[in-house]
Design an enzyme around this catalytic site. Structure first.
Site, PDB file in Angstrom:
ATOM      1  N   GLU A 169      10.999  -4.976  -4.370  1.00 22.15           N
ATOM      2  CA  GLU A 169      10.375  -6.450  -4.278  1.00 22.15           C
ATOM      3  C   GLU A 169       9.247  -5.978  -2.906  1.00 22.15           C
ATOM      4  OE1 GLU A 169      13.941  -6.791  -3.583  1.00 22.15           O
ATOM      5  OE2 GLU A 169      14.269  -7.571  -5.789  1.00 22.15           O
ATOM      6  N   TYR A 184       2.844   2.015  -4.505  1.00 25.13           N
ATOM      7  CA  TYR A 184       3.768   1.886  -5.613  1.00 25.13           C
ATOM      8  C   TYR A 184       3.135   2.264  -7.084  1.00 25.13           C
ATOM      9  CZ  TYR A 184       6.346  -0.240  -1.857  1.00 25.13           C
ATOM     10  OH  TYR A 184       7.042  -0.616  -0.824  1.00 25.13           O
TER      11      TYR A 184
HETATM   12  C1  LIG Z   1       2.858   0.553   2.936  1.00 22.81           C
HETATM   13  C2  LIG Z   1       2.936   2.017   3.883  1.00 22.81           C
HETATM   14  C3  LIG Z   1       4.301   2.413   3.706  1.00 22.81           C
HETATM   15  C4  LIG Z   1       1.870   3.241   3.351  1.00 22.81           C
HETATM   16  O1  LIG Z   1       1.983   4.076   4.210  1.00 22.81           O
HETATM   17  P1  LIG Z   1       0.699   4.976   4.500  1.00 22.81           P
HETATM   18  O2  LIG Z   1       1.190   6.398   5.034  1.00 22.81           O
HETATM   19  O3  LIG Z   1      -0.004   4.157   5.393  1.00 22.81           O
HETATM   20  O4  LIG Z   1       0.246   5.325   3.143  1.00 22.81           O
HETATM   21  P2  LIG Z   1      -0.761   6.518   2.406  1.00 22.81           P
HETATM   22  O5  LIG Z   1      -1.731   6.971   3.713  1.00 22.81           O
HETATM   23  O6  LIG Z   1       0.378   7.721   2.229  1.00 22.81           O
HETATM   24  O7  LIG Z   1      -1.365   6.108   1.313  1.00 22.81           O
HETATM   25  C5  LIG Z   1      -0.861   6.138   0.048  1.00 22.81           C
HETATM   26  C6  LIG Z   1      -1.435   5.334  -0.875  1.00 22.81           C
HETATM   27  O8  LIG Z   1      -1.096   3.843  -0.259  1.00 22.81           O
HETATM   28  C7  LIG Z   1      -2.180   3.006  -0.859  1.00 22.81           C
HETATM   29  N1  LIG Z   1      -2.640   2.673   0.556  1.00 22.81           N
HETATM   30  C8  LIG Z   1      -2.109   2.931   1.850  1.00 22.81           C
HETATM   31  N2  LIG Z   1      -2.811   2.059   2.649  1.00 22.81           N
HETATM   32  C9  LIG Z   1      -3.841   1.334   2.102  1.00 22.81           C
HETATM   33  C10 LIG Z   1      -4.693   0.242   2.612  1.00 22.81           C
HETATM   34  N3  LIG Z   1      -4.687   0.029   3.757  1.00 22.81           N
HETATM   35  N4  LIG Z   1      -5.143  -0.452   1.667  1.00 22.81           N
HETATM   36  C11 LIG Z   1      -4.864  -0.207   0.454  1.00 22.81           C
HETATM   37  N5  LIG Z   1      -4.254   0.773  -0.157  1.00 22.81           N
HETATM   38  C12 LIG Z   1      -3.310   1.482   0.927  1.00 22.81           C
HETATM   39  C13 LIG Z   1      -3.290   3.729  -1.399  1.00 22.81           C
HETATM   40  O9  LIG Z   1      -3.006   3.603  -2.636  1.00 22.81           O
HETATM   41  C14 LIG Z   1      -3.160   5.129  -0.862  1.00 22.81           C
HETATM   42  O10 LIG Z   1      -3.618   6.250  -1.713  1.00 22.81           O
HETATM   43  P3  LIG Z   1      -5.055   6.646  -1.694  1.00 22.81           P
HETATM   44  O11 LIG Z   1      -5.226   6.921  -0.204  1.00 22.81           O
HETATM   45  O12 LIG Z   1      -5.168   7.556  -2.530  1.00 22.81           O
HETATM   46  O13 LIG Z   1      -5.914   5.191  -1.948  1.00 22.81           O
HETATM   47  C15 LIG Z   1       2.388   1.413   5.226  1.00 22.81           C
HETATM   48  O14 LIG Z   1       1.292   0.650   5.176  1.00 22.81           O
HETATM   49  C16 LIG Z   1       3.415   0.526   5.843  1.00 22.81           C
HETATM   50  O15 LIG Z   1       4.242   1.006   6.687  1.00 22.81           O
HETATM   51  N6  LIG Z   1       3.136  -0.688   5.860  1.00 22.81           N
HETATM   52  C17 LIG Z   1       4.171  -1.813   6.687  1.00 22.81           C
HETATM   53  C18 LIG Z   1       5.436  -1.673   6.052  1.00 22.81           C
HETATM   54  C19 LIG Z   1       5.539  -2.390   4.508  1.00 22.81           C
HETATM   55  O16 LIG Z   1       4.787  -3.132   4.208  1.00 22.81           O
HETATM   56  N7  LIG Z   1       6.169  -1.660   3.825  1.00 22.81           N
HETATM   57  C20 LIG Z   1       6.472  -1.800   2.167  1.00 22.81           C
HETATM   58  C21 LIG Z   1       7.330  -3.086   2.158  1.00 22.81           C
HETATM   59  S1  LIG Z   1       7.485  -3.510   0.568  1.00 22.81           S
END
Ligand SMILES: CC(C)(COP(=O)(O)OP(=O)(O)OC[C@H]1O[C@@H](n2cnc3c(N)ncnc32)[C@H](O)[C@@H]1OP(=O)(O)O)[C@@H](O)C(=O)NCCC(=O)NCCS
Length: 158
Positions: free
Chosen positions: A117, A129
């Site tokens: 979710e 995702y």
């Molecule tokens: C979601 C989360 C885990 C992503 O981790 P991250 O290490 O920053 O992400 P990555 O650098 O590996 O990015 C991978 C992909 O995620 C997406 N993404 C990550 N940050 C993004 C942003 N700020 N805006 C849009 N897409 C984003 C993109 O598709 C990206 O691929 P791309 O760089 O080729 O476009 C991180 O933002 C986080 O911890 N968020 C807070 C907790 C949360 O919301 N968890 C999910 C609960 S359902």
């Protein structure tokens, strides 16, 4: 391209490994920095020590725990409980690496489907995702208790 949220530089030495009880304080810091209604230390400890369905992983950059992800494996279905990267490490592909690892574990365990979710407003997570083939499958109305936000259920066949 993703914006880098802070100063922490990801080293070449990035590893993913199962979460241990001693990791919980570091994981709890990430949790508090990431979610409006964070899980407690107690919940993480019970997940690791008591929940036989639970599989938790941490990602380390040069020995620093930069993120974690949890998954429940119930018979042949995988459900992601949580994934979070420390804000200063975001936007450097750690979330992607961690999610890939967890998905691989689900496949190796014989799961045929993975679901989770996500808040309707959580665009970064939804993008992540989608990169792994997950698609929206439905809405859970008022799912989140802090602001009654809806959840999108996303899933993928493995
Ligand atoms: C979601 C989360 C885990 C992503 O981790 P991250 O290490 O920053 O992400 P990555 O650098 O590996 O990015 C991978 C992909 O995620 C997406 N993404 C990550 N940050 C993004 C942003 N700020 N805006 C849009 N897409 C984003 C993109 O598709 C990206 O691929 P791309 O760089 O080729 O476009 C991180 O933002 C986080 O911890 N968020 C807070 C907790 C949360 O919301 N968890 C999910 C609960 S359902």
């Amino acid at each position: 391209m993703v914006e880098t949220a802070g100063a922490a530089e990801v080293s070449a030495k990035v590893t993913v490994r199962p979460m241990q009880l001693t990791d919980v304080p570091a994981v709890y810091k990430i949790e508090k920095a990431s979610f409006a209604t964070p899980w407690t230390i107690d919940i993480f400890e019970r997940e690791i020590t008591e929940n036989t369905f639970a599989n938790y992983f941490v990602i380390e950059s040069d020995g620093v725990i930069a993120g974690y992800c949890g998954m429940w494996l119930v018979i042949d279905e995988a459900q992601i409980t949580n994934i979070a990267i420390l804000p200063s490490f975001r936007g450097q592909k750690l979330g992607e690496k961690l999610f890939a690892h967890v998905m691989e574990q689900a496949i190796m365990a014989g799961a045929y489907r993975l679901s989770l979710e996500v808040r309707v407003t959580n665009v970064p997570a939804q993008h992540l995702y989608r990169k792994f083939g997950l698609v929206p499958g439905g809405i859970r109305k008022n799912y989140y208790t802090d602001n009654q936000e809806d959840a999108i259920v996303m899933w993928v066949n493995l």
